[in-house]
Motif scaffolding. Sequence first.
Motif, PDB file in Angstrom:
ATOM      1  N   PRO A 234       0.822  -1.219   0.000  1.00  0.00           N
ATOM      2  CA  PRO A 234       0.000   0.000   0.000  1.00  0.00           C
ATOM      3  C   PRO A 234       0.850   1.260   0.000  1.00  0.00           C
ATOM      4  N   ARG A 235       0.238   2.344  -0.464  1.00  0.00           N
ATOM      5  CA  ARG A 235       0.857   3.665  -0.361  1.00  0.00           C
ATOM      6  C   ARG A 235       0.277   4.357   0.866  1.00  0.00           C
ATOM      7  N   PHE A 236       1.106   5.172   1.516  1.00  0.00           N
ATOM      8  CA  PHE A 236       0.642   5.894   2.696  1.00  0.00           C
ATOM      9  C   PHE A 236       0.866   7.386   2.515  1.00  0.00           C
ATOM     10  N   PHE A 237      -0.132   8.169   2.944  1.00  0.00           N
ATOM     11  CA  PHE A 237      -0.052   9.620   2.898  1.00  0.00           C
ATOM     12  C   PHE A 237      -0.371  10.166   4.288  1.00  0.00           C
ATOM     13  N   GLU A 238       0.561  10.894   4.859  1.00  0.00           N
ATOM     14  CA  GLU A 238       0.292  11.515   6.146  1.00  0.00           C
ATOM     15  C   GLU A 238      -0.480  12.804   5.905  1.00  0.00           C
ATOM     16  N   GLY A 239      -1.682  12.879   6.437  1.00  0.00           N
ATOM     17  CA  GLY A 239      -2.487  14.068   6.214  1.00  0.00           C
ATOM     18  C   GLY A 239      -3.906  13.897   6.683  1.00  0.00           C
ATOM     19  N   ASP A 240      -4.751  14.855   6.286  1.00  0.00           N
ATOM     20  CA  ASP A 240      -6.115  14.981   6.782  1.00  0.00           C
ATOM     21  C   ASP A 240      -7.109  14.395   5.779  1.00  0.00           C
ATOM     22  N   SER A 241      -8.011  13.551   6.277  1.00  0.00           N
ATOM     23  CA  SER A 241      -9.014  12.924   5.403  1.00  0.00           C
ATOM     24  C   SER A 241      -9.949  13.935   4.764  1.00  0.00           C
ATOM     25  N   ARG A 242     -10.002  15.142   5.303  1.00  0.00           N
ATOM     26  CA  ARG A 242     -10.849  16.183   4.725  1.00  0.00           C
ATOM     27  C   ARG A 242     -10.182  16.839   3.526  1.00  0.00           C
ATOM     28  N   GLU A 243      -8.951  16.413   3.204  1.00  0.00           N
ATOM     29  CA  GLU A 243      -8.201  16.995   2.084  1.00  0.00           C
ATOM     30  C   GLU A 243      -7.679  15.901   1.154  1.00  0.00           C
ATOM     31  N   LEU A 244      -8.498  14.887   0.893  1.00  0.00           N
ATOM     32  CA  LEU A 244      -8.047  13.728   0.145  1.00  0.00           C
ATOM     33  C   LEU A 244      -7.627  14.068  -1.282  1.00  0.00           C
ATOM     34  N   GLU A 245      -8.381  14.907  -1.952  1.00  0.00           N
ATOM     35  CA  GLU A 245      -8.059  15.219  -3.346  1.00  0.00           C
ATOM     36  C   GLU A 245      -6.693  15.891  -3.450  1.00  0.00           C
ATOM     37  N   ARG A 246      -6.379  16.762  -2.514  1.00  0.00           N
ATOM     38  CA  ARG A 246      -5.066  17.417  -2.517  1.00  0.00           C
ATOM     39  C   ARG A 246      -3.958  16.416  -2.227  1.00  0.00           C
ATOM     40  N   LEU A 247      -4.199  15.496  -1.304  1.00  0.00           N
ATOM     41  CA  LEU A 247      -3.180  14.522  -0.942  1.00  0.00           C
ATOM     42  C   LEU A 247      -2.936  13.497  -2.042  1.00  0.00           C
ATOM     43  N   LEU A 248      -4.009  12.996  -2.636  1.00  0.00           N
ATOM     44  CA  LEU A 248      -3.906  11.896  -3.594  1.00  0.00           C
ATOM     45  C   LEU A 248      -3.761  12.352  -5.029  1.00  0.00           C
ATOM     46  N   GLY A 249      -4.229  13.567  -5.319  1.00  0.00           N
ATOM     47  CA  GLY A 249      -4.246  14.038  -6.693  1.00  0.00           C
ATOM     48  C   GLY A 249      -5.627  13.854  -7.294  1.00  0.00           C
ATOM     49  N   ALA A 250      -6.027  14.769  -8.135  1.00  0.00           N
ATOM     50  CA  ALA A 250      -7.385  14.764  -8.692  1.00  0.00           C
ATOM     51  C   ALA A 250      -7.663  13.530  -9.539  1.00  0.00           C
ATOM     52  N   ARG A 251      -6.631  12.903 -10.088  1.00  0.00           N
ATOM     53  CA  ARG A 251      -6.843  11.760 -10.977  1.00  0.00           C
ATOM     54  C   ARG A 251      -6.989  10.442 -10.231  1.00  0.00           C
ATOM     55  N   THR A 252      -6.626  10.396  -8.985  1.00  0.00           N
ATOM     56  CA  THR A 252      -6.697   9.156  -8.213  1.00  0.00           C
ATOM     57  C   THR A 252      -8.115   8.941  -7.700  1.00  0.00           C
ATOM     58  N   LYS A 253      -8.710   7.818  -8.123  1.00  0.00           N
ATOM     59  CA  LYS A 253     -10.057   7.479  -7.695  1.00  0.00           C
ATOM     60  C   LYS A 253     -10.050   6.080  -7.080  1.00  0.00           C
ATOM     61  N   ALA A 254     -10.939   5.850  -6.139  1.00  0.00           N
ATOM     62  CA  ALA A 254     -11.024   4.561  -5.455  1.00  0.00           C
ATOM     63  C   ALA A 254     -12.356   3.893  -5.754  1.00  0.00           C
ATOM     64  N   ARG A 255     -12.294   2.590  -6.029  1.00  0.00           N
ATOM     65  CA  ARG A 255     -13.517   1.820  -6.203  1.00  0.00           C
ATOM     66  C   ARG A 255     -14.233   1.640  -4.873  1.00  0.00           C
ATOM     67  N   LEU A 256     -13.434   1.464  -3.812  1.00  0.00           N
ATOM     68  CA  LEU A 256     -13.994   1.286  -2.466  1.00  0.00           C
ATOM     69  C   LEU A 256     -13.230   2.161  -1.488  1.00  0.00           C
ATOM     70  N   ILE A 257     -13.961   2.954  -0.738  1.00  0.00           N
ATOM     71  CA  ILE A 257     -13.397   3.662   0.413  1.00  0.00           C
ATOM     72  C   ILE A 257     -13.939   2.962   1.648  1.00  0.00           C
ATOM     73  N   LEU A 258     -13.068   2.271   2.335  1.00  0.00           N
ATOM     74  CA  LEU A 258     -13.443   1.489   3.516  1.00  0.00           C
ATOM     75  C   LEU A 258     -12.627   2.003   4.687  1.00  0.00           C
ATOM     76  N   THR A 259     -13.309   2.478   5.722  1.00  0.00           N
ATOM     77  CA  THR A 259     -12.570   3.128   6.803  1.00  0.00           C
ATOM     78  C   THR A 259     -13.384   3.163   8.088  1.00  0.00           C
ATOM     79  N   SER A 260     -12.689   3.379   9.198  1.00  0.00           N
ATOM     80  CA  SER A 260     -13.335   3.529  10.495  1.00  0.00           C
ATOM     81  C   SER A 260     -12.931   4.875  11.084  1.00  0.00           C
ATOM     82  N   PRO A 261     -13.691   5.924  10.799  1.00  0.00           N
ATOM     83  CA  PRO A 261     -13.385   7.252  11.344  1.00  0.00           C
ATOM     84  C   PRO A 261     -13.576   7.278  12.857  1.00  0.00           C
TER      85      PRO A 261
END
Length: 392
Positions: A234-261
């Motif tokens: 896996p790839r890891f990004f240290e940052g805020d889940s409220r800023e996902l597009e900035r962290l991952l890049g606008a072109r990165t899309k996920a088929r499944l977002i699975l998480t426990s906030p």
Amino acid sequence: MNVGGPTRSQGDPKIAATLVEAMEAAAHEDPDALTHGFHAWPARMHRAIARTVIARATREGERVLDPFCGSGTVLLEAMLAGRRSAGVDLNPLAGALVGVKCERRDLESRDAFEQLAELVGEASLERVQARERAIAKLPPSMIGWYGPHVLKELAGLLEEIRSVEDEADRRALEMVFSSLVVKLSKKRAETSQQEAEKRIRKGLSTEMFVRKAHELAQRWGTLDEALPEGAIAPRFFEGDSRELERLLGARTKARLILTSPPYGGTYDYHAQHALRLAWLGLDARAFARREMGARRSAAVDPDEAAEQWWDDVAAMLRGMERVLDRDGFIVLLMGDGRFGQLDVPLIPQLIEIAPHVGLELVASASQPRPAWGGGATREEHLVALKRAERRR
């Protein structure tokens, strides 16, 4: 997470059935397998939930994203399933731990690691016997969590770890060290700020460290056997889940977002990991400042904390919607919130917020949980959302 209890579901029957299956699988399976249980992490998602949802909602090669990845349960299960994955977390410890837990090592590498751990342990015990000077670089407020000889031994042990040249080995040994610093403190438990009487003799800290390193090598072995050919780390990004597009890049899309906030007003994750973060010298200022739904905020002003929680959940969902595939799903494992005497049931909250961020709740499965501290019975939920259909 807690597990078990009667499960009720609502929404799309097929999707709800998957959510129920995942929650009930967690009640019957051991959460500790492979490298999952190597390092304590409060409120960790059960691996059976991650495995079941990934298997039902994705195909091989599709991307899974966990915006609150913590110790990496979802990422490890995605790797085992042959999916690409990425994790995001504000906690800098998460990135180091995910890297170690998802590391694939062959037999030669594992043997070399165990030999290295033995050498580090021998050097640490020599320090103890020679009464060598070692200074723990901890804030004064944390020094009191340790007996003087334990503090000195841990400081010397960490110096020996830091002298290891290979970066991967050094990082893994640091995570072994991290897994022990709470156990060797006077803290009663991971999530407690109360003291407990512990008798820890000289040399025990080092002996536990060496045993834990051997355990990690054994867990790596079972992981190596279980991983499919060509499994992608896996790839890891240290940052805020409220800023996902900035962290991952606008072109990165996920088929499944699975998480426990975070569960609103329930935990203080920064406080739970404060000893580890301090020992390892990790910069956790952003983590402390931006942690969502922290219990400490509710203690100051419950009404303001609850209002902020609504804003944070909306921002979190908005961030997820922007990096979600058109036909993808968001699956959240969350509990009802509580801020002081104010209960914030999750399902009504999501139903109200979702349309404002382009999402809709399609199904949920819920189980009762103990109502710690009194108040109404709380529930833990596995909730599925998708992009809202646009009306013409």
